[in-house]
Design a protein around this motif. Structure first.
Motif: not given
Length: 171
Positions: A106-112, A144-165
């Motif tokens: 569930a991505w937060e708002p994107e920035t450029e 060049g230009r990049y869209g940057v967005r971030a999220a924190r995801v819990e894909p498993g009960p003991e696994t949490w990952v931060g993502l910055v795409q």
């Protein structure tokens, strides 16, 4: 500080407790880190970033601050994503969930973010001129230009990952 993935499949960058920062190589000499004579140094500016990501002026461009959590971080070019190790039993486990985490994020708002080329990821407390003598990761990005967005995801009960795409934007 423990190194979670030493040695591992990818290179991880650790922080001494503050944010990590990705600075274009061309402006590394302009980042003073925690050094400086002013009341507010570059490191303080990075610490003031609220949320998962923020952009700060450095020289004639901007740097990307990875805020919120001083988690060990790597970059996976095949996904165009900084992966932040929040919780997992092993590097293999964390890296295996990245595709699913990207799909369910569930991505937060994107920035450029416009970059002039490769960036260096390191602890924001260090001066840019010292980045190569500390824990760092060089990330090859096309100018060049990049869209940057971030999220924190819990894909498993003991696994949490931060993502910055980083998504390349068309000119």
């Amino acid at each position: 500080m423990p190194r979670y993935a030493d040695p591992g499949a990818v290179q991880w960058v650790e922080s001494g407790g503050g944010p990590l920062i990705a600075i274009p190589e061309t402006v590394l000499p302009f980042w003073a880190g925690a050094d400086g004579d002013d009341m507010s140094c570059d490191y303080d500016r990075a610490c003031d970033v609220e949320g998962f990501i923020g952009l700060l002026p450095v020289g004639d461009t901007r740097a990307l601050v990875l805020g919120d959590d001083p988690a060990s971080t790597t970059y996976l070019p095949e996904h165009g994503v900084f992966v932040r190790w929040c919780a997992a039993d092993s590097e293999d486990e964390l890296l295996a969930v990245v595709p699913a985490a990207l799909a369910q994020a569930a991505w937060e708002p994107e920035t450029e973010w416009t970059v002039p080329g490769p960036v260096v990821l390191f602890d924001a407390a260090w001066p840019g001129t010292a980045s190569e003598s500390t824990d760092h990761l060089r990330v090859v990005l096309e100018p060049g230009r990049y869209g940057v967005r971030a999220a924190r995801v819990e894909p498993g009960p003991e696994t949490w990952v931060g993502l910055v795409q980083l998504r390349r934007l068309t000119p």
